[in-house]
Scaffold this motif. Sequence first.
Motif, PDB file in Angstrom:
ATOM      1  N   GLU A   8      37.381 110.015 -13.992  1.00 52.90           N
ATOM      2  CA  GLU A   8      38.627 109.969 -13.231  1.00 52.90           C
ATOM      3  C   GLU A   8      39.301 108.625 -13.468  1.00 52.90           C
ATOM      4  N   GLU A  10      43.154 106.204 -12.831  1.00 47.95           N
ATOM      5  CA  GLU A  10      44.291 105.981 -11.932  1.00 47.95           C
ATOM      6  C   GLU A  10      45.617 106.321 -12.615  1.00 47.95           C
ATOM      7  N   LYS A  45      44.400 114.620 -10.268  1.00 43.82           N
ATOM      8  CA  LYS A  45      44.001 113.307 -10.787  1.00 43.82           C
ATOM      9  C   LYS A  45      43.809 113.441 -12.289  1.00 43.82           C
ATOM     10  N   TRP A  47      41.729 112.825 -15.551  1.00 40.33           N
ATOM     11  CA  TRP A  47      40.341 112.629 -15.970  1.00 40.33           C
ATOM     12  C   TRP A  47      40.401 112.352 -17.468  1.00 40.33           C
TER      13      TRP A  47
END
Length: 141
Positions: A8, A10, A45, A47
Amino acid sequence: MYELKTKETENSVIEFIEQIDHPGKREDAYKLLDIFTETTGDPAKMWGPGIIGFGSYHYKYASGHEGDAPLVSFSPRKAKISLYFAPGDDQREALLKDFGKHTSGKGCVYINKVADIDVEILKELIRQSVKFLRETYPVGE
């Protein structure tokens, strides 16, 4: 020790989608973003550099290998769109029979575009995968 490549990050999901060259593939990425978000209830999110994941779970194999992964995810690749679900079982295979135009591997289903598939079956595949992984890898174990 083995290092997971897909972690993961940001990075922005929207910025990633906006960088997709093909307008149709970009539009499909937004459609899938809405479908996966609505169905899982989890925020999207990034990845690794190219996978959009929803939720996460921690796995640990008998070999000692362990890590974190998204419950479900997709990647709008150049050739096809990859949809990632928990490995297949009889229920998944039955759903895929009526899914629409696709090919599949162990944990992946490949489509050309969202218009080729039945979105209601996609939602059920997402729900089934999340349920399976949450039962197989309960939080806190």
